[in-house]
Design a protein around this motif. Structure first.
Motif, PDB file in Angstrom:
ATOM      1  N   TYR A  84      44.528 -58.082  29.119  1.00  0.00           N
ATOM      2  CA  TYR A  84      45.103 -59.067  29.961  1.00  0.00           C
ATOM      3  C   TYR A  84      44.490 -60.498  30.085  1.00  0.00           C
ATOM      4  N   ASP A  85      44.937 -61.816  30.404  1.00  0.00           N
ATOM      5  CA  ASP A  85      44.178 -62.924  30.701  1.00  0.00           C
ATOM      6  C   ASP A  85      44.479 -63.098  32.155  1.00  0.00           C
ATOM      7  N   ALA A  86      43.494 -63.395  32.913  1.00  0.00           N
ATOM      8  CA  ALA A  86      43.387 -63.461  34.311  1.00  0.00           C
ATOM      9  C   ALA A  86      42.991 -65.008  34.343  1.00  0.00           C
ATOM     10  N   TRP A  87      43.753 -65.877  35.027  1.00  0.00           N
ATOM     11  CA  TRP A  87      43.677 -67.158  35.092  1.00  0.00           C
ATOM     12  C   TRP A  87      43.285 -67.386  36.757  1.00  0.00           C
ATOM     13  N   LEU A  88      42.546 -68.276  36.924  1.00  0.00           N
ATOM     14  CA  LEU A  88      42.114 -68.454  38.442  1.00  0.00           C
ATOM     15  C   LEU A  88      43.169 -69.475  38.997  1.00  0.00           C
ATOM     16  N   ILE A  89      43.735 -68.969  40.133  1.00  0.00           N
ATOM     17  CA  ILE A  89      44.685 -69.856  41.024  1.00  0.00           C
ATOM     18  C   ILE A  89      43.871 -69.914  42.294  1.00  0.00           C
ATOM     19  N   GLU A  90      43.462 -71.140  42.554  1.00  0.00           N
ATOM     20  CA  GLU A  90      42.680 -71.585  43.813  1.00  0.00           C
ATOM     21  C   GLU A  90      43.622 -72.012  44.744  1.00  0.00           C
ATOM     22  N   ILE A  91      43.842 -71.124  45.687  1.00  0.00           N
ATOM     23  CA  ILE A  91      44.837 -71.274  46.555  1.00  0.00           C
ATOM     24  C   ILE A  91      44.580 -72.290  47.761  1.00  0.00           C
ATOM     25  N   GLY A  92      43.388 -72.571  47.952  1.00  0.00           N
ATOM     26  CA  GLY A  92      42.853 -73.551  48.901  1.00  0.00           C
ATOM     27  C   GLY A  92      43.093 -74.785  48.348  1.00  0.00           C
ATOM     28  N   LYS A  93      43.430 -75.117  47.003  1.00  0.00           N
ATOM     29  CA  LYS A  93      43.616 -76.250  46.367  1.00  0.00           C
ATOM     30  C   LYS A  93      44.922 -76.428  46.007  1.00  0.00           C
ATOM     31  N   GLY A  94      45.907 -75.397  46.502  1.00  0.00           N
ATOM     32  CA  GLY A  94      47.259 -75.568  46.373  1.00  0.00           C
ATOM     33  C   GLY A  94      47.814 -75.270  44.939  1.00  0.00           C
ATOM     34  N   ASP A  95      47.051 -74.620  44.080  1.00  0.00           N
ATOM     35  CA  ASP A  95      47.560 -74.350  42.838  1.00  0.00           C
ATOM     36  C   ASP A  95      48.715 -73.482  42.796  1.00  0.00           C
ATOM     37  N   GLN A  96      48.997 -72.671  43.708  1.00  0.00           N
ATOM     38  CA  GLN A  96      50.085 -71.803  43.811  1.00  0.00           C
ATOM     39  C   GLN A  96      51.319 -72.647  44.004  1.00  0.00           C
ATOM     40  N   PHE A  97      51.351 -74.153  44.132  1.00  0.00           N
ATOM     41  CA  PHE A  97      52.647 -74.680  44.330  1.00  0.00           C
ATOM     42  C   PHE A  97      53.077 -75.561  43.213  1.00  0.00           C
ATOM     43  N   SER A  98      52.273 -75.321  41.944  1.00  0.00           N
ATOM     44  CA  SER A  98      52.489 -75.924  40.773  1.00  0.00           C
ATOM     45  C   SER A  98      54.054 -75.382  40.164  1.00  0.00           C
ATOM     46  N   SER A  99      54.766 -76.286  39.573  1.00  0.00           N
ATOM     47  CA  SER A  99      56.058 -76.013  39.029  1.00  0.00           C
ATOM     48  C   SER A  99      55.720 -74.666  37.970  1.00  0.00           C
ATOM     49  N   GLY A 100      54.932 -74.464  37.447  1.00  0.00           N
ATOM     50  CA  GLY A 100      54.655 -73.300  36.415  1.00  0.00           C
ATOM     51  C   GLY A 100      54.484 -72.193  37.290  1.00  0.00           C
TER      52      GLY A 100
END
Length: 302
Positions: A84-100
């Motif tokens: 697997y590839d594990a990509w960092l999603i920085e929730i404090g920066k709002g990455d989890q709200f990207s369209s992807g």
């Protein structure tokens, strides 16, 4: 609410709930900048895709750690398809709200996962769903015998339903809320200790949650309750975690597994630098990370 409630005793004093709630974006607290009462993307951004079948988009919080532990355990057991590839999603920066990200997880919570061994890829969200999916896909860490299988599912579902009282309840009001509310802290401390006692009692005569076999139930429970027993919210003295001897023994046993140690590091952005592997794209990344730590410390061993 009780009709006899005295607003002067409320927190803050004099507060009474309005007839209709409205969002105050400046309501304070550690997560005020990313919390909102609607779903959906806030910005357009595609997610990266690496070379492996499984693409994980996550952060090293307990819910993220569940899945990276499972993936590392599968690889340690010889399941090459679990690379697997594990990509960092920085929730404090709002990455989890990207369209992807929202395309995979409309709930905008980590982790999110895509299995590219299918065309089109299978999208997964909710950590418990991922554990179950991977266990079924690789026929691993999920007993086939009906009683053990049911026990595993019981405890997996228990974790998914119980941990929000620990994190969103106790952790929030004890550690993150902008001011201390005695009632809220007492309410959720009581519930957290009740849950710790549930686990401690269950593990009195068992090595693992489903008995003598290590399963996805252990992988789901350990990141949350192992953390509470060791370091989360700096609350160990407050919660008197020393009382839970059986649980402590299980936390130690699971934490000693090499795959658990690796999974614990992936997408981690806090704690000691030696415990962090912000992204994982190859098994060799762990050794490379160790060597980087050695060089950063002038050649000292880590």
């Amino acid at each position: 609410m009780s009709e006899t409630n005295d607003p002067a005793k409320n927190q803050p004093p004099g507060y009474t709930p309005p007839k209709v709630w409205t969002w105050d974006a400046e309501n304070g607290g550690a997560f005020a900048s990313i919390n909102r009462p609607v779903s959906g993307a806030t910005h357009d951004k595609e997610l990266p895709v690496g070379k492996h079948p499984i693409q994980l988009y996550s952060m090293g919080t307990p819910n993220g750690v569940k899945v990276t532990i499972m993936l590392e355990e599968l690889l340690a057991a010889g399941h090459k398809g679990a690379e697997y590839d594990a990509w960092l999603i920085e929730i404090g920066k709002g990455d989890q709200f990207s369209s992807g990200f929202v395309d995979i997880n409309p709930n905008s919570k980590i982790p999110a996962m895509a299995d590219h061994s299918f065309d089109p890829p299978i999208h997964l969200f909710e950590s418990g769903s991922m554990l179950f999916y991977l266990a079924e896909k690789f026929n691993a860490f999920f007993p086939r015998e009906i009683r053990k299988r049911t026990e595993t599912m019981n405890w997996l579902m228990w974790q998914m339903g119980s941990a929000p009282f620990v994190g969103g309840g106790f952790g929030h009001f004890y550690n993150y809320a902008p001011f201390k509310i005695e009632y809220a802290i007492n309410r959720y401390a009581m519930e957290t200790k009740r849950q710790l006692h549930v686990l401690d009692t269950h593990l009195a005569d068992k090595d693992y949650m489903a008995g003598d076999e290590y399963t996805i139930a252990d992988m789901a429970i350990w990141p949350w309750y192992g953390s509470i027993m060791r370091s989360a919210y700096n609350s160990q003295e407050f919660l008197s975690v020393h009382e839970y001897k059986n649980l402590d023994r299980w936390v130690e046993r699971v934490g000693e597994r090499d795959a658990v140690k690796r999974g614990f590091m992936v997408n981690r952005t806090f704690g000691g630098s030696e415990t962090q592997l912000r992204e994982r794209h190859d098994a060799s990344d762990f050794e490379k990370n160790r060597q980087d730590m050695v060089e950063a410390r002038g050649g000292d061993r880590v």
